[in-house]
Scaffold this motif. Structure first.
Motif, PDB file in Angstrom:
ATOM      1  N   PRO A 128       6.258   2.839  15.992  1.00  0.00           N
ATOM      2  CA  PRO A 128       5.108   3.878  16.024  1.00  0.00           C
ATOM      3  C   PRO A 128       3.994   4.091  15.242  1.00  0.00           C
ATOM      4  O   PRO A 128       2.796   4.319  15.385  1.00  0.00           O
ATOM      5  CB  PRO A 128       5.866   5.249  16.323  1.00  0.00           C
ATOM      6  CG  PRO A 128       7.411   4.917  16.354  1.00  0.00           C
ATOM      7  CD  PRO A 128       7.431   3.345  15.791  1.00  0.00           C
ATOM      8  N   ARG A 129       4.482   3.676  13.855  1.00  0.00           N
ATOM      9  CA  ARG A 129       3.316   3.543  13.019  1.00  0.00           C
ATOM     10  C   ARG A 129       2.371   2.382  13.350  1.00  0.00           C
ATOM     11  O   ARG A 129       1.139   2.710  12.595  1.00  0.00           O
ATOM     12  CB  ARG A 129       4.086   3.614  11.585  1.00  0.00           C
ATOM     13  CG  ARG A 129       4.662   4.878  11.094  1.00  0.00           C
ATOM     14  CD  ARG A 129       5.471   4.624   9.870  1.00  0.00           C
ATOM     15  NE  ARG A 129       5.859   6.004   9.329  1.00  0.00           N
ATOM     16  CZ  ARG A 129       6.908   6.918   9.631  1.00  0.00           C
ATOM     17  NH1 ARG A 129       7.497   6.441  10.728  1.00  0.00           N
ATOM     18  NH2 ARG A 129       6.906   8.098   9.056  1.00  0.00           N
ATOM     19  N   VAL A 130       2.714   1.492  13.848  1.00  0.00           N
ATOM     20  CA  VAL A 130       1.846   0.332  13.973  1.00  0.00           C
ATOM     21  C   VAL A 130       1.198   0.269  15.394  1.00  0.00           C
ATOM     22  O   VAL A 130      -0.153  -0.199  15.408  1.00  0.00           O
ATOM     23  CB  VAL A 130       2.701  -1.075  13.868  1.00  0.00           C
ATOM     24  CG1 VAL A 130       1.845  -2.398  14.206  1.00  0.00           C
ATOM     25  CG2 VAL A 130       3.233  -1.142  12.359  1.00  0.00           C
ATOM     26  N   VAL A 131       1.834   0.809  16.481  1.00  0.00           N
ATOM     27  CA  VAL A 131       1.017   0.812  17.758  1.00  0.00           C
ATOM     28  C   VAL A 131       1.127   2.210  18.241  1.00  0.00           C
ATOM     29  O   VAL A 131       0.196   2.144  19.485  1.00  0.00           O
ATOM     30  CB  VAL A 131       2.037  -0.123  18.391  1.00  0.00           C
ATOM     31  CG1 VAL A 131       1.950  -1.611  18.006  1.00  0.00           C
ATOM     32  CG2 VAL A 131       3.220   0.370  18.962  1.00  0.00           C
ATOM     33  N   GLY A 132       1.378   3.258  17.680  1.00  0.00           N
ATOM     34  CA  GLY A 132       1.175   4.334  18.212  1.00  0.00           C
ATOM     35  C   GLY A 132       2.474   4.910  18.932  1.00  0.00           C
ATOM     36  O   GLY A 132       3.138   4.263  19.386  1.00  0.00           O
ATOM     37  N   VAL A 133       2.633   6.186  19.234  1.00  0.00           N
ATOM     38  CA  VAL A 133       3.881   6.528  19.695  1.00  0.00           C
ATOM     39  C   VAL A 133       4.112   6.164  21.253  1.00  0.00           C
ATOM     40  O   VAL A 133       5.003   5.836  21.759  1.00  0.00           O
ATOM     41  CB  VAL A 133       4.015   8.208  19.635  1.00  0.00           C
ATOM     42  CG1 VAL A 133       4.788   9.027  20.599  1.00  0.00           C
ATOM     43  CG2 VAL A 133       4.217   8.557  18.117  1.00  0.00           C
ATOM     44  N   THR A 149       4.058  -0.795   6.315  1.00  0.00           N
ATOM     45  CA  THR A 149       4.198  -0.283   7.418  1.00  0.00           C
ATOM     46  C   THR A 149       4.818   1.193   7.542  1.00  0.00           C
ATOM     47  O   THR A 149       4.329   2.154   7.947  1.00  0.00           O
ATOM     48  CB  THR A 149       5.053  -0.992   8.369  1.00  0.00           C
ATOM     49  OG1 THR A 149       4.687  -2.423   8.410  1.00  0.00           O
ATOM     50  CG2 THR A 149       5.009  -0.223  10.037  1.00  0.00           C
ATOM     51  N   SER A 150       5.622   1.422   6.446  1.00  0.00           N
ATOM     52  CA  SER A 150       6.473   2.814   6.552  1.00  0.00           C
ATOM     53  C   SER A 150       5.565   3.892   5.837  1.00  0.00           C
ATOM     54  O   SER A 150       5.954   4.938   6.287  1.00  0.00           O
ATOM     55  CB  SER A 150       7.667   2.613   5.518  1.00  0.00           C
ATOM     56  OG  SER A 150       7.536   2.188   4.230  1.00  0.00           O
ATOM     57  N   ARG A 151       4.620   3.559   5.105  1.00  0.00           N
ATOM     58  CA  ARG A 151       3.701   4.543   4.624  1.00  0.00           C
ATOM     59  C   ARG A 151       2.454   4.713   5.661  1.00  0.00           C
ATOM     60  O   ARG A 151       1.645   5.688   5.090  1.00  0.00           O
ATOM     61  CB  ARG A 151       3.331   3.965   3.333  1.00  0.00           C
ATOM     62  CG  ARG A 151       4.391   4.198   2.209  1.00  0.00           C
ATOM     63  CD  ARG A 151       3.796   4.097   0.888  1.00  0.00           C
ATOM     64  NE  ARG A 151       3.167   2.763   0.422  1.00  0.00           N
ATOM     65  CZ  ARG A 151       3.926   2.082   0.013  1.00  0.00           C
ATOM     66  NH1 ARG A 151       5.366   1.917  -0.068  1.00  0.00           N
ATOM     67  NH2 ARG A 151       3.363   0.840  -0.367  1.00  0.00           N
ATOM     68  N   ARG A 152       2.231   4.158   6.578  1.00  0.00           N
ATOM     69  CA  ARG A 152       1.282   4.512   7.680  1.00  0.00           C
ATOM     70  C   ARG A 152       1.188   5.550   8.352  1.00  0.00           C
ATOM     71  O   ARG A 152       2.519   5.822   8.797  1.00  0.00           O
ATOM     72  CB  ARG A 152       0.977   3.042   8.583  1.00  0.00           C
ATOM     73  CG  ARG A 152       0.369   1.790   7.809  1.00  0.00           C
ATOM     74  CD  ARG A 152       0.217   0.690   8.864  1.00  0.00           C
ATOM     75  NE  ARG A 152      -0.729   0.957   9.913  1.00  0.00           N
ATOM     76  CZ  ARG A 152      -1.077   0.361  10.874  1.00  0.00           C
ATOM     77  NH1 ARG A 152      -0.700  -0.973  10.761  1.00  0.00           N
ATOM     78  NH2 ARG A 152      -1.770   0.535  11.950  1.00  0.00           N
ATOM     79  N   THR A 153       0.196   6.253   8.577  1.00  0.00           N
ATOM     80  CA  THR A 153       0.142   7.539   9.462  1.00  0.00           C
ATOM     81  C   THR A 153      -0.888   7.342  10.138  1.00  0.00           C
ATOM     82  O   THR A 153      -1.059   8.436  11.030  1.00  0.00           O
ATOM     83  CB  THR A 153       0.164   8.773   8.822  1.00  0.00           C
ATOM     84  OG1 THR A 153      -0.979   8.699   7.714  1.00  0.00           O
ATOM     85  CG2 THR A 153       1.355   8.878   7.740  1.00  0.00           C
ATOM     86  N   ASP A 154      -1.916   6.298  10.152  1.00  0.00           N
ATOM     87  CA  ASP A 154      -2.958   6.249  10.968  1.00  0.00           C
ATOM     88  C   ASP A 154      -2.822   6.221  12.578  1.00  0.00           C
ATOM     89  O   ASP A 154      -3.741   6.764  13.274  1.00  0.00           O
ATOM     90  CB  ASP A 154      -3.966   5.167  10.472  1.00  0.00           C
ATOM     91  CG  ASP A 154      -3.282   3.716  10.537  1.00  0.00           C
ATOM     92  OD1 ASP A 154      -2.054   3.519   9.720  1.00  0.00           O
ATOM     93  OD2 ASP A 154      -3.564   3.059  11.572  1.00  0.00           O
ATOM     94  N   VAL A 201       0.097  -7.402  16.591  1.00  0.00           N
ATOM     95  CA  VAL A 201      -0.010  -8.779  15.776  1.00  0.00           C
ATOM     96  C   VAL A 201      -1.468  -8.607  15.292  1.00  0.00           C
ATOM     97  O   VAL A 201      -2.535  -7.948  15.995  1.00  0.00           O
ATOM     98  CB  VAL A 201      -0.119 -10.003  16.980  1.00  0.00           C
ATOM     99  CG1 VAL A 201      -0.742 -11.281  16.458  1.00  0.00           C
ATOM    100  CG2 VAL A 201       1.392 -10.055  17.366  1.00  0.00           C
ATOM    101  N   ASP A 202      -1.907  -9.223  14.050  1.00  0.00           N
ATOM    102  CA  ASP A 202      -2.987  -8.975  13.493  1.00  0.00           C
ATOM    103  C   ASP A 202      -3.995 -10.088  13.805  1.00  0.00           C
ATOM    104  O   ASP A 202      -5.118  -9.925  14.087  1.00  0.00           O
ATOM    105  CB  ASP A 202      -2.854  -9.183  11.787  1.00  0.00           C
ATOM    106  CG  ASP A 202      -2.058  -7.902  11.418  1.00  0.00           C
ATOM    107  OD1 ASP A 202      -2.724  -6.974  11.190  1.00  0.00           O
ATOM    108  OD2 ASP A 202      -0.982  -8.042  11.011  1.00  0.00           O
ATOM    109  N   THR A 203      -3.516 -11.363  14.236  1.00  0.00           N
ATOM    110  CA  THR A 203      -4.468 -12.436  14.455  1.00  0.00           C
ATOM    111  C   THR A 203      -3.448 -13.533  15.286  1.00  0.00           C
ATOM    112  O   THR A 203      -2.108 -13.504  14.904  1.00  0.00           O
ATOM    113  CB  THR A 203      -4.995 -13.185  13.361  1.00  0.00           C
ATOM    114  OG1 THR A 203      -6.082 -14.079  14.007  1.00  0.00           O
ATOM    115  CG2 THR A 203      -4.338 -13.719  12.499  1.00  0.00           C
TER     116      THR A 203
END
Length: 685
Positions: free
Chosen positions: A141-146, A199-204, A170-172
């Motif tokens: 969820p932190r990478v792609v949204g909920v 990843t675990s610290r992302r909240t964007d 995927v970044d590229t």
């Protein structure tokens, strides 16, 4: 023992490579190797970045399922991944094949992800009654949204690398043939940055607190029906919600608690049982693996009705040419018209491209002449369920179709050995019982005749996989595996309504058990006039009277239920009155019947019939029976099939239930195998 993980140095980039065929599963030795490889890269000041990739046909495709239920061996996957994510040097996952389950969790713990366009990424643990247990429910969820994470985790559907790039997973994308080089170049570029996104610290990508409740309410409202009865989807939702609302460390605790509850529960045991059962069903005990197969380049189908058309679509969609035979041109035109509409429907729903649908229909040819089937390698008849009709068809096929070709019957009940005797090649005759609608239903009962050759059997089993079916070998007996076990259920259901239960009470008990529909809903859907003598003046049973009144099921707007224009059924006062009349006529006193008695008298006899099937050698193994009922009859996956469910209930409980109602079921022959299992406290599986 040599480690399945090695490292290779490319100047200032260390590549950590797993080679653990066939799917680079994350067993203890792989976890240890990954941890040590990353530690080596971190300890070497001249290494500026680390790339994680796999040899063979795929990236890590999940946990090692054979470790489930055994004492844990360190390091654990969460421990390994936390150590990777904490790296001050950038770690890049280089993905090809599939990154599934634990494999995607490895990729999520890396700072960046590079994938070839053909790669697939997903968290399919829910299909085993589990959830991602190494931080996947918190990191994704932190990478792609909920919303996207809910869809991927709750339904376990993998996505392609192109879509993964669009949503930020995927970044590229790398070249199909240059994954390692492209990943190394990408890692080298990222090494120039001062910091790397853990990843675990992302909240964007996490939603505002004010919107979280609405997101989950909407998801539940839209998908509640699909998730009904299953424990794992609800647990997945709770974990994703924790990711949205709690700090990572707290969310991981929720994930661990939910994972352990599922792992120890009966539903996950049932779904893991099915995972192995499906693979086991493909094995034929006395036919060697290396048995030479008969090449199937062209298939003939006799009959262009619903069943024949559906069967043909399986082969056409797999790129195998089909010649379809009928007696009259109108029947051919009608049948091919329906097939064309089915393909149009598939295109509209996005299940296949217009080009693929057209290519499939282009492989179809039609004929009114048996001589046009001469060069077919396999011919399947899908004609009326009558022994005389089928023998006539097989006699003609034997005369026209080349030697060495397989002749198959789609019969659902009839004796395949008797059909085979209508030919001079009984060794090449086999049953291929497709389930309706044949282009959708995954089950195929492959009926092995007394003289069916090993290479014929092996060929049909291999072919079934090619056309997307789950095949199970059955012996020759009335109704084979599935329909034979359905018989006692239907018989007891019909007796129970005479004794005082209503059709809707019985159906409700089965639906609450997890079946998509109960015995009377199923009868109405199939049509009460199947096998009816069609004489409206000859009324010898409740069914005769219902058919004579034109209450023949959904198709006539009334059967056991009354139906509206949308085929929604409601209980019928007319039918209740008819049941009372027939009960009185038969001298059967009506009484209150409990849901428990309905369960014991409809489901326990099915288990007993399954035990008789095993006793007689009509099924190779108990798990094959489970596969038949899961894929052909809607038995709930979370109950693992009738024989697995019987193991959970206990053979002694099943036997006691049957004996308790023996006065109501005087014709029931109790299986000796069931009695033996009950006496010894053994299971079927």
């Amino acid at each position: 023992m040599t480690s399945p993980v090695r490292t290779e140095r490319h100047d200032d980039v260390l590549v950590v490579i797993s080679d653990n065929p066939p799917v680079n599963a994350l067993g203890a030795a792989v976890r240890q190797g990954l941890k040590e490889g990353v530690e080596a890269g971190l300890a070497d000041d001249s290494v500026k970045a680390i790339v994680i990739r796999c040899d063979g046909r795929t990236f890590h495709a999940g946990a090692d399922i054979t470790e489930f239920g055994k004492p844990p061996q360190g390091p654990s996957l969460p421990e390994t991944l936390d150590a990777m994510e904490a790296s001050a040097k950038p770690i890049v996952a280089a993905i090809h094949g599939t990154a599934l389950g634990g494999g995607l969790e490895v990729a999520l713990a890396c700072h960046y992800r590079v994938a070839v366009p053909s790669a697939k990424l997903g968290l399919p643990e829910v299909n085993l009654g589990l959830l991602p247990g190494a931080g996947g429910t918190q990191r994704l969820p932190r990478v792609v949204g909920v919303e996207k994470a809910l869809d991927m985790i709750v339904f376990g559907r993998p996505i392609g690398a192109g879509e993964a790039e669009k949503i930020g997973l995927v970044d590229t994308l790398a070249g199909e043939d240059s994954l390692e080089a492209d990943a190394i170049a990408f890692a080298r570029e990222k090494a120039k940055a001062d910091s790397h996104p853990a990843t675990s610290r992302r909240t964007d990508r996490l939603p505002d607190a004010a919107h979280i409740g609405q997101i989950f309410d909407d998801f539940k409202a839209k998908n509640g029906r699909k998730m009904r009865g299953f424990d794992a989807p609800a647990a997945c939702m709770r974990c994703v919600r924790a990711a949205a609302e709690l700090p990572y460390v707290e969310g991981v605790k929720v994930e661990r608690e939910e994972f352990m509850k599922l792992m120890q529960g009966d539903q996950s045991k049932a779904q893991r049982h099915l995972f192995f059962a499906e693979r086991q069903a493909a094995k034929i005990d006395d036919v060697p693996k290396d048995t030479p197969l008969i090449p199937i380049r062209k298939v003939g189908i006799i009959g262009a009705g619903t069943m024949g058309g559906g069967i043909a679509m399986n082969f056409l969609s797999a790129g195998i040419p089909v010649t379809m035979l009928e007696m009259k041109q109108e029947a051919l035109d009608r049948g091919t018209g329906v097939m064309g509409k089915n393909y149009e429907g598939n295109v509209k729903r996005g299940r296949m491209s217009e080009e693929k649908a057209k290519a499939a229909m282009d492989l179809l040819s039609t004929t009114l002449d048996y001589a046009d089937l001469a060069d077919c390698d396999l011919v399947i008849e899908a004609v009326f369920e009558s022994m005389d009709v089928k023998k006539d068809v097989f006699g003609k096929l034997d005369a026209h179709v080349k030697d060495g070709a397989i002749l198959a019957s789609n019969t659902s009940y009839l004796n395949v050995d008797e059909i085979a005797q209508a030919t001079k090649r009984p060794g090449y005759v086999v049953g291929m019982h497709f389930f309706s609608p044949a282009n959708v239903m995954k089950l195929l009962e492959v009926v092995r005749g007394a003289e069916t050759r090993p290479d014929v059997l092996a060929t049909v089993m291999a072919l079934s996989k090619k056309i997307g079916k789950v095949a199970v070998v059955a012996g020759v007996c009335h109704g084979f595996i599935g329909n034979r076990m359905l018989s006692p259920r239907q018989r007891e259901a019909n007796k129970l309504i005479m004794e005082g239960a209503t059709p809707w009470q019985i159906d409700k008990v089965h639906q609450e058990f997890g079946m998509p529909m109960g015995p009377f809903q199923m009868s109405d859907l199939a049509g009460l006039d199947i096998g009816w003598h069609r004489d409206t003046n000859r009324i010898e049973s409740l069914r005769d009277e219902l058919c004579a009144m034109d209450r023949r099921g959904q198709k006539t707007g009334a059967g056991f239920y009354d139906y509206d224009e949308n085929r929604r059924g409601t209980p019928s006062d007319t039918v209740e009155a008819l049941i009372r009349k027939w009960a009185e006529k038969e001298g059967t006193p009506q009484r209150e019947i409990s849901d428990e008695e309905i369960r014991e008298r409809t489901l326990y006899p099915m288990v007993n019939e399954g035990a008789l099937i095993l006793e007689e050698g009509m099924a190779q193994r108990a798990s094959d029976i489970d596969v038949v009922w899961i894929y052909g009859y809607g038995w709930p996956r979370y109950r693992g099939g009738p024989m697995f469910w019987a193991d959970l209930e206990g053979a002694d409980t099943i036997l006691a239930g049957l004996e308790k109602h023996q006065d109501k079921m005087p014709d029931l022959k109790i299986s000796q195998l069931l009695k033996d299992k009950a006496a010894k406290g053994e299971t079927f599986n």
